[in-house]
Structures are given as structure tokens and as C-alpha cells.
Design an enzyme around this catalytic site. Structure first.
Site, PDB file in Angstrom:
ATOM      1  N   GLY A   1     -72.354  35.790 -23.728  1.00 14.45           N
ATOM      2  CA  GLY A   1     -71.075  36.338 -24.436  1.00 14.45           C
ATOM      3  C   GLY A   1     -69.852  36.836 -23.285  1.00 14.45           C
TER       4      GLY A   1
ATOM      5  N   ASP B   1     -60.473  34.886 -24.858  1.00 16.78           N
ATOM      6  CA  ASP B   1     -61.051  34.681 -23.742  1.00 16.78           C
ATOM      7  C   ASP B   1     -60.369  33.912 -22.609  1.00 16.78           C
ATOM      8  OD1 ASP B   1     -62.879  35.940 -25.228  1.00 16.78           O
ATOM      9  OD2 ASP B   1     -64.132  33.973 -25.821  1.00 16.78           O
TER      10      ASP B   1
HETATM   11  C1  GLA Z   1     -65.507  35.040 -29.089  1.00 18.26           C
HETATM   12  C2  GLA Z   1     -64.245  34.373 -29.048  1.00 18.26           C
HETATM   13  C3  GLA Z   1     -63.043  35.160 -29.188  1.00 18.26           C
HETATM   14  C4  GLA Z   1     -63.226  36.440 -29.813  1.00 18.26           C
HETATM   15  C5  GLA Z   1     -64.164  37.084 -29.673  1.00 18.26           C
HETATM   16  C6  GLA Z   1     -64.772  38.080 -30.732  1.00 18.26           C
HETATM   17  O1  GLA Z   1     -65.503  35.438 -27.820  1.00 18.26           O
HETATM   18  O2  GLA Z   1     -64.318  33.147 -28.114  1.00 18.26           O
HETATM   19  O3  GLA Z   1     -61.674  34.326 -29.274  1.00 18.26           O
HETATM   20  O4  GLA Z   1     -63.070  35.862 -31.088  1.00 18.26           O
HETATM   21  O5  GLA Z   1     -65.385  36.315 -29.941  1.00 18.26           O
HETATM   22  O6  GLA Z   1     -64.048  39.389 -30.593  1.00 18.26           O
END
Ligand code: GLA
Length: 382
Positions: free
Chosen positions: A127, A175
Site C-alpha cells: 500500500g 499516488d
Molecule cells: C489507493 C488509490 C488512491 C486512493 C487510495 C485511497 O492508493 O490508488 O488513488 O484512492 O487508495 O485513499
């Protein structure tokens, strides 16, 4: 540190391709301080770029072939720019590079073939956006090798499109944008509607400690898409384009008429947007107890209203709040496993990391990974 990796990338490139690369790109992973599951609702987020990154060393070829050598997997893959297909099986990592090439060409850019060495130290599946980092690094490599002048924001947007349209995960912009645009010593407040952003300083005496629960994020893709649909449904019931347009007052008035799950999803997004803006003010004013409380409330909301936490994440957050030096902690990223983010007084950081590790191991029998990070610059080309 970066200079050392650049040297390593250059000599590994030499070993694999028998020549020196023209450049080396670094695109970092990220941790989100606050503003979770708000980006695809056109809301606010506040991530920072971490000290782990995806790296691409590249040199142009005379033909239309892209040869990729993965230093992580000791694997080689190649494709033609004239026919970019998605691969399955062992070479899925190459889809992030392929997807970016596909989108760049789709919007009309003409690309050159290249030999590229790919390596990264963003833990995968934790993550921390290892895929976004690889996409952004690849997009920059293709742009540089093909002499294209494309802004970092546009490269981030095309990287996001690659993830949505080529890889097939319907992500928001957070991200890729932080990987492209991060600033040393700062988090970025991003308005995901206008894509305006503002650097928010991280206080010098605060350490960023990321704790990986080691719980794999099994259901994340299907649940992620389900949450997106629930939010769209919520916005529709309010007659709004997105939940960004639903004020707390509108929510109060209408909430009792909403299906229960939709009501809770909306409540999370609406309150979380408020917490992001409050957190910016608290950080600027060095009101650390307010920052900590906002992180705690964010976690509770993700756990109880948005239903994206899990017992391992809850445990890691609870244990963090018991340690000395803690400012605030919460789950970070999409959820269902993965990491927590902890803001910790620097003088207590080392002991905090050790004691959190011991406490989590004690409670769960699982040894967590702990990453101490600083807020780093976004993508750089060496
Ligand atoms: C993932 C997605 C992001 C965002 C997060 C939750 O990382 O890639 O775009 O939605 O989850 O905040």
C-alpha cells in the site's frame, strides 16, 4: 543515498546491456498522511513522497522495441511500440511500463524504443504505491528518451490512465501525483477536483514511521471498486456531481433518508475532507495534539463508516497510541491490510519503532516491517 543508487543503476545497466544509460529516473512511493478515499470523490488528500522509489535507467534504441530488464525479479521482457498488449503471469510488472507507453501513444506522442533497467525498493503490495512509482518513472523515461516536453502533472495523469485503462484498477490521482510532484520536507495538500496543490511543511522534529502489518491486501481491488460505486450512488442521491459538493449541512438534512451503508460511506468522505483542511491548519500552526486527534478520527471513520480497515490495522494503530512520543497514527492507503502511518517525536522515534514492533509481534505472532521515512522530492532525473 540517491547518488549511490544512481551508480548502482548505471553499473547494472552496463552489465545487462553492455553500454551506459543516457539517464536514470527516480520516482518515489508515497504515504498518505490524511485524506483517504477522498481523491476519487474530487476531495482533498495530503500525501508525502517517501524515501523508497522505483528507478529506471534507459538508453534509446534505433528500433521500436522496448527491452525491460527487472533487477528485482531478474527477468527480461520486451515489446514493440507498434503492438502493446497486456501480459499475464510472471511478467505482470511489465504492464505498468507497457500501460504508460500505450497511453502516451494514445494521446498522440511518438515514442522511441529503449533499453531500460528497472529496479525499486518500495515494498510491493504494502500500500505504498510501488505501482504508481513504476508508472511515473516509466512515463518520465519515455518522455526523456523521446524528447517530449510534458509537465509532471500531465505525466502523472497519463500514469493514472495507464493504471485505470491498461492495468484495470480504477484508482484516483493521489499516488501518481505525489510521486511526480512531491517536495522535500513537505506533504502536498492536493485538491483532487482542480488538481491545485500546496506544499505543507512537516515539522523538523517529527519522524514519519510506516508500520506494515504484513496483512496482504487480498480483496483490495474488488472492494475498492465497490466503494467507488457506493460513493457515486451517494452523490447521485444528493443530486451532486460528486461527494465533494455535499456539505456537512446537506448531509445532516438528508442522512436519515439514505440507505445505511451509503450514509456511512458519505459521512466518511464528507468528514474526511474537513479533517484534511483542519490538519493543514494544525500542521502550519504546529498544533500537534490537534494533528494527532485528526489522524485518530480519520482512522475511526475509515474503520466504522468506510469499512476498509481490518483487525491488524486497528491493532497497529491502538498499539501506536500507547507508545511514548506518538503524535498520531492511522491506516494509510486503500486499506484491507497494508500499512499504518505514524507521526512520532523524533527524539522518541527509535524506541517507538522498537516497541511498536515488539508489541505487535506479541499480540499477533507476526513480525511487522517498519520503515522510517522523510518527506522526499518527487520524480528526479539524474
Ligand atoms: C489507493 C488509490 C488512491 C486512493 C487510495 C485511497 O492508493 O490508488 O488513488 O484512492 O487508495 O485513499
Amino acid at each position: 543515498m540517491n547518488a549511490h543508487v544512481v551508480d548502482k543503476m548505471r553499473s547494472a545497466f552496463q552489465r545487462h546491456f553492455g553500454s551506459t544509460p543516457s539517464f536514470v529516473v527516480r520516482a518515489p512511493g508515497r504515504v498518505n498522511l490524511i485524506g483517504e478515499h477522498t481523491d476519487y470523490n474530487q476531495g482533498f488528500v495530503m500525501p508525502l513522497a517517501i524515501n523508497r522509489a522505483a528507478w529506471v535507467a534507459a538508453r534509446a534504441r534505433d528500433d521500436r522495441t522496448v527491452v525491460l530488464q527487472s533487477e528485482n525479479f531478474s527477468k527480461r521482457d520486451e515489446f514493440s511500440l507498434d503492438r502493446i498488449e497486456r501480459v499475464q503471469g510472471a511478467e505482470v510488472w511489465s504492464n505498468y511500463v507497457r500501460g504508460v507507453a500505450y497511453i502516451l501513444q494514445d494521446v498522440g506522442h511518438s515514442l522511441r524504443g529503449m533499453d531500460a533497467l528497472v529496479w525499486g525498493d518500495v515494498p510491493m503490495g504494502a500500500g505504498l504505491s510501488s505501482s504508481a512509482a513504476l508508472e511515473v518513472a516509466s512515463a518520465n523515461a519515455f518522455a526523456a528518451i523521446s524528447d517530449l516536453q510534458i509537465s509532471p502533472l500531465d505525466l502523472a495523469l497519463m500514469s493514472q490512465r495507464a493504471e485505470i485503462e491498461f492495468v484495470g484498477v480504477n484508482v484516483g490521482i493521489m499516488d501518481q501525483m505525489i510521486s511526480a510532484l512531491g517536495q522535500e520536507g513537505h506533504a502536498l495538500l492536493i485538491d483532487c477536483r482542480t488538481l491545485d496543490y500546496q506544499a505543507v511543511p512537516i515539522p523538523d522534529d517529527i519522524a514519519i514511521i510506516i508500520a506494515d502489518t504484513m496483512k496482504g491486501r487480498g480483496l483490495v481491488d474488488s472492494k475498492y471498486n465497490e466503494r467507488r460505486r457506493e460513493c457515486e450512488e451517494g452523490a447521485r442521491l444528493f443530486g451532486a456531481v460528486s461527494l465533494r459538493d455535499v456539505t456537512p449541512e446537506m448531509f445532516e438534512q438528508k442522512q436519515s433518508g439514505l440507505p445505511e451503508a451509503i450514509m456511512r460511506r458519505c459521512r466518511h468522505v464528507i468528514t474526511e475532507n474537513g479533517r484534511v483542511l483542519a490538519c493543514v491548519e494544525a500542521l502550519k500552526g504546529r498544533n500537534l495534539s490537534a494533528v494527532g486527534e485528526l489522524l485518530r478520527q480519520s482512522h475511526i471513520s475509515l474503520r466504522d463508516d468506510y469499512d476498509v480497515s481490518c483487525k491488524e490495522l486497528d491493532m497497529m494503530v491502538d498499539l501506536a497510541f500507547e507508545q511514548r512520543g506518538i503524535v498520531g497514527a492511522r491506516m494509510t492507503g486503500a486499506g484491507f491490510g497494508g500499512c499504518t502511518v505514524n507521526l512520532v517525536e523524533k527524539e522518541h522515534a527509535e524506541v517507538f519503532a522498537r516497541q511498536l514492533t515488539d508489541a505487535y509481534l506479541n499480540q499477533t505472532g507476526v513480525l511487522p516491517s517498519i520503515y522510517v521515512s522523510t518527506a522526499e522530492a518527487g520524480t528526479q532525473i539524474f
